[in-house]
Design a protein around this motif. Structure first.
Motif, PDB file in Angstrom:
ATOM      1  N   ALA A  20       0.756  -1.420  -0.073  1.00 29.73           N
ATOM      2  CA  ALA A  20      -0.097  -0.078   0.113  1.00 29.73           C
ATOM      3  C   ALA A  20       0.746   1.185  -0.216  1.00 29.73           C
ATOM      4  O   ALA A  20       2.069   1.359   0.444  1.00 29.73           O
ATOM      5  CB  ALA A  20      -0.923  -0.221   1.422  1.00 29.73           C
ATOM      6  N   GLY A  21       0.444   2.345  -0.473  1.00 30.98           N
ATOM      7  CA  GLY A  21       0.835   3.604  -0.433  1.00 30.98           C
ATOM      8  C   GLY A  21       0.339   4.336   0.735  1.00 30.98           C
ATOM      9  O   GLY A  21      -0.711   4.126   1.047  1.00 30.98           O
ATOM     10  N   ILE A  22       1.152   5.312   1.513  1.00 29.16           N
ATOM     11  CA  ILE A  22       0.643   5.932   2.548  1.00 29.16           C
ATOM     12  C   ILE A  22       0.547   7.585   2.128  1.00 29.16           C
ATOM     13  O   ILE A  22       1.458   7.845   1.671  1.00 29.16           O
ATOM     14  CB  ILE A  22       1.859   5.505   3.528  1.00 29.16           C
ATOM     15  CG1 ILE A  22       1.739   4.048   3.850  1.00 29.16           C
ATOM     16  CG2 ILE A  22       1.288   6.354   5.120  1.00 29.16           C
ATOM     17  CD1 ILE A  22       2.699   3.692   4.934  1.00 29.16           C
ATOM     18  N   LEU A  23      -0.554   8.072   2.630  1.00 25.78           N
ATOM     19  CA  LEU A  23      -0.414   9.564   2.307  1.00 25.78           C
ATOM     20  C   LEU A  23      -0.053  10.079   3.573  1.00 25.78           C
ATOM     21  O   LEU A  23       0.124   9.744   4.567  1.00 25.78           O
ATOM     22  CB  LEU A  23      -1.927   9.829   1.979  1.00 25.78           C
ATOM     23  CG  LEU A  23      -2.943   9.156   0.963  1.00 25.78           C
ATOM     24  CD1 LEU A  23      -4.194   9.424   0.921  1.00 25.78           C
ATOM     25  CD2 LEU A  23      -2.254   9.308  -0.227  1.00 25.78           C
ATOM     26  N   ASP A  24       0.477  11.423   3.254  1.00 21.66           N
ATOM     27  CA  ASP A  24       1.170  12.024   4.276  1.00 21.66           C
ATOM     28  C   ASP A  24       0.111  12.681   5.278  1.00 21.66           C
ATOM     29  O   ASP A  24       0.231  13.328   6.565  1.00 21.66           O
ATOM     30  CB  ASP A  24       1.698  13.186   3.832  1.00 21.66           C
ATOM     31  CG  ASP A  24       0.806  14.302   2.845  1.00 21.66           C
ATOM     32  OD1 ASP A  24      -0.494  14.074   2.729  1.00 21.66           O
ATOM     33  OD2 ASP A  24       1.372  15.512   2.633  1.00 21.66           O
ATOM     34  N   THR A  25      -1.459  12.374   4.936  1.00 20.23           N
ATOM     35  CA  THR A  25      -2.384  12.589   6.050  1.00 20.23           C
ATOM     36  C   THR A  25      -2.783  11.492   6.783  1.00 20.23           C
ATOM     37  O   THR A  25      -3.547  11.452   7.695  1.00 20.23           O
ATOM     38  CB  THR A  25      -3.589  13.187   5.205  1.00 20.23           C
ATOM     39  OG1 THR A  25      -4.047  12.151   4.213  1.00 20.23           O
ATOM     40  CG2 THR A  25      -3.399  14.393   4.648  1.00 20.23           C
ATOM     41  N   GLY A  26      -1.859  10.233   6.776  1.00 24.92           N
ATOM     42  CA  GLY A  26      -2.243   9.214   7.462  1.00 24.92           C
ATOM     43  C   GLY A  26      -2.927   8.083   6.770  1.00 24.92           C
ATOM     44  O   GLY A  26      -2.799   6.690   7.225  1.00 24.92           O
ATOM     45  N   GLU A  27      -3.608   8.433   5.680  1.00 21.30           N
ATOM     46  CA  GLU A  27      -4.339   7.205   4.824  1.00 21.30           C
ATOM     47  C   GLU A  27      -3.494   6.487   3.968  1.00 21.30           C
ATOM     48  O   GLU A  27      -2.494   6.794   3.769  1.00 21.30           O
ATOM     49  CB  GLU A  27      -5.599   7.961   4.245  1.00 21.30           C
ATOM     50  CG  GLU A  27      -6.826   8.584   4.975  1.00 21.30           C
ATOM     51  CD  GLU A  27      -6.467  10.114   5.301  1.00 21.30           C
ATOM     52  OE1 GLU A  27      -5.234  10.658   4.987  1.00 21.30           O
ATOM     53  OE2 GLU A  27      -7.192  10.783   5.932  1.00 21.30           O
ATOM     54  N   ILE A  57      -3.453   3.899   0.533  1.00 21.46           N
ATOM     55  CA  ILE A  57      -4.375   3.756  -0.670  1.00 21.46           C
ATOM     56  C   ILE A  57      -3.583   2.412  -1.428  1.00 21.46           C
ATOM     57  O   ILE A  57      -2.403   1.927  -1.073  1.00 21.46           O
ATOM     58  CB  ILE A  57      -4.117   4.579  -1.473  1.00 21.46           C
ATOM     59  CG1 ILE A  57      -2.754   5.219  -2.064  1.00 21.46           C
ATOM     60  CG2 ILE A  57      -4.850   6.095  -1.131  1.00 21.46           C
ATOM     61  CD1 ILE A  57      -2.856   6.374  -3.012  1.00 21.46           C
ATOM     62  N   SER A  58      -4.179   1.793  -2.399  1.00 18.67           N
ATOM     63  CA  SER A  58      -3.734   0.516  -2.985  1.00 18.67           C
ATOM     64  C   SER A  58      -2.582   0.775  -4.047  1.00 18.67           C
ATOM     65  O   SER A  58      -2.515   2.159  -4.368  1.00 18.67           O
ATOM     66  CB  SER A  58      -4.739   0.050  -3.776  1.00 18.67           C
ATOM     67  OG  SER A  58      -5.213   0.628  -4.877  1.00 18.67           O
ATOM     68  N   PRO A  59      -1.677   0.040  -4.272  1.00 15.58           N
ATOM     69  CA  PRO A  59      -0.652   0.264  -4.964  1.00 15.58           C
ATOM     70  C   PRO A  59      -1.105   0.603  -6.497  1.00 15.58           C
ATOM     71  O   PRO A  59      -0.450   1.776  -7.092  1.00 15.58           O
ATOM     72  CB  PRO A  59      -0.014  -0.940  -5.205  1.00 15.58           C
ATOM     73  CG  PRO A  59      -0.357  -1.776  -4.148  1.00 15.58           C
ATOM     74  CD  PRO A  59      -1.730  -1.480  -3.586  1.00 15.58           C
ATOM     75  N   ALA A  60      -2.103   0.363  -6.957  1.00 14.52           N
ATOM     76  CA  ALA A  60      -2.588   0.546  -8.193  1.00 14.52           C
ATOM     77  C   ALA A  60      -3.111   2.238  -8.303  1.00 14.52           C
ATOM     78  O   ALA A  60      -2.951   2.564  -9.149  1.00 14.52           O
ATOM     79  CB  ALA A  60      -3.843  -0.188  -8.672  1.00 14.52           C
TER      80      ALA A  60
END
Length: 412
Positions: free
Chosen positions: A290-297, A299-302
């Motif tokens: 998974a990717g990690i947003l700087d806001t903490g959420e 998201i999927s790799p795609a």
């Protein structure tokens, strides 16, 4: 129960007796014309009963019905006796007092020529008129709306009520409307609200209150992104063509995606840009992490790979031990001049059968930038958000054709 002697009390008892005879009456044998006529007559009868109930309730309030048993008000006594809420009982009592003031409304309701919601609108509209108008003008206003109610429902009457002064006192109308709109806009600005709540399962729920102007602007934007012709082109002619809640929700997401960081104020000396942190192998499609947003959420790799094609995301690519390998390259993203050239060349989404215009599309690298693909026109094409997502979807193959179009087929 006391024996009724008053005309209204006797008539009410008789009507109750007639209604009791209909409790078990079957309606299956009624013809369509007879059912239609009966519905119309029941509507008139309902209005007449409402007026009579309100009139009696106002009288009961005047003679202080309920005080002998310790009720604090007639409305409270009525609520207790009829098992209504106190607010509903109070509305009945207040309506009776209002109808004593607005006799034309009362008469129309009593004859079954007006509905309760229409009566409420008329009374509110007259009360909203400026103070100081003489009784003759108020009487004209009431008569005008009661007459209009014969052709218009409550919603339309509300609109007519806002323009009431133009009918009875046109010389005062413009200033009154200006003052009214100013007050409404001030209250609307103070009432602005937005709440969002993450349910922990990838969805965020929210509610908002907006002034009418900004709400109209938002609606226009969303309808532009949820245009029926796009539904037909992207989902087929059997899909509902009128934009519904689901399509409007998707349009809202796309609208947010389209807001450029450069158009927003800086936050802490930086552009209001989402930063996605993703491992290099995941960005290259070799690892599902998974990717990690700087806001903490998360998201999927795609989704992260798809966002890496747009200038709205600064990808932070990490190697071993979270070493920063790349925090965005100057020429990773297409320039404004290149985007203009792509718009002129492609004319919109290049997916076969798609009619999305160029200003609604993303610039896509045919050979991914992470695979060494350059950011030049020969390696670029416009794709709408739906087809852009499909280009990054490993379950689809994308084929380029000599005419510049591309087609997608699901892998077997």
């Amino acid at each position: 129960m006391t024996t009724p002697h008053h005309q209204v009390a006797e008539a009410t008892a008789r009507m109750r007796g007639i209604a009791d005879t209909l409790v078990e009456a079957s309606v299956w044998s009624m013809s369509a014309p007879e059912a239609a006529t009966t519905l119309m007559e029941l509507g008139r009868l309902k209005a007449q009963v409402i007026e009579l109930e309100a009139r009696v309730a106002a009288h009961a309030d005047e003679v202080e019905v309920g005080t002998d048993v310790g009720a604090t008000s007639t409305a409270n006594w009525l609520a207790h006796q009829t098992r209504q809420t106190r607010s509903a009982a109070a509305r009945t009592v207040h309506l009776g007092h209002d109808l004593a003031t607005y006799d034309r409304v009362r008469s129309a309701l009593a004859h079954g020529n007006l509905r309760l919601e229409q009566a409420d609108v008329i009374i509110r509209s007259i009360r909203a008129l400026p103070d100081g108008l003489d009784s003759e003008l108020l009487a004209r206003a009431e008569e005008h709306l009661v007459t209009a109610a014969q052709e218009h429902d409550a919603k339309r009457l509300t609109i007519l009520g806002r323009r009431l002064l133009e009918v009875i006192a046109p010389d005062l109308a413009d200033q009154h409307e200006s003052d009214l709109l100013e007050r409404e806009q001030t209250k609307a600005a103070q009432a602005c609200r937005l709440t969002m709540s993450d349910d922990g399962h990838g969805k965020v729920h929210g509610r908002f209150t907006l002034p009418a102007l900004q709400a109209a602007e938002l609606k226009k934007m969303l309808l532009a992104l949820a245009a029926p012709k796009h539904l037909a082109a992207t989902h087929g002619p059997r899909v509902e063509r009128r934009p519904g809640p689901e399509r409007m929700g998707r349009a809202f997401c796309e609208l947010i995606d389209r807001i450029s960081a450069k158009d927003l104020p800086q936050v802490g000396g930086r552009d209001a840009t989402i930063v996605v942190t993703i491992a290099l192998d995941a960005l290259l499609g070799q690892l599902d992490k998974a990717g990690i947003l700087d806001t903490g959420e998360r998201i999927s790799p795609a989704a992260a790979r798809r966002l890496a094609c747009t200038a709205k995301i600064i990808p932070v690519v990490l190697g071993a031990d979270s070493e920063v390998l790349d925090a965005g390259r100057a020429r990773r993203f297409f320039t404004k001049a290149q985007l203009t050239a792509l718009s002129l060349r492609d004319g919109g989404c290049v997916a076969e059968g798609c009619d999305w215009p160029p200003w609604m599309c993303h610039a896509h690298h045919w050979t991914r930038w992470t695979d060494g693909g350059p950011s030049d026109l020969d390696n670029a094409g416009l794709l709408c958000p739906r087809h852009h997502a499909r280009a990054h979807d490993p379950t689809y193959d994308m084929e380029k054709h000599h005419n510049g179009k591309v087609t997608f087929t699901r892998r077997q």
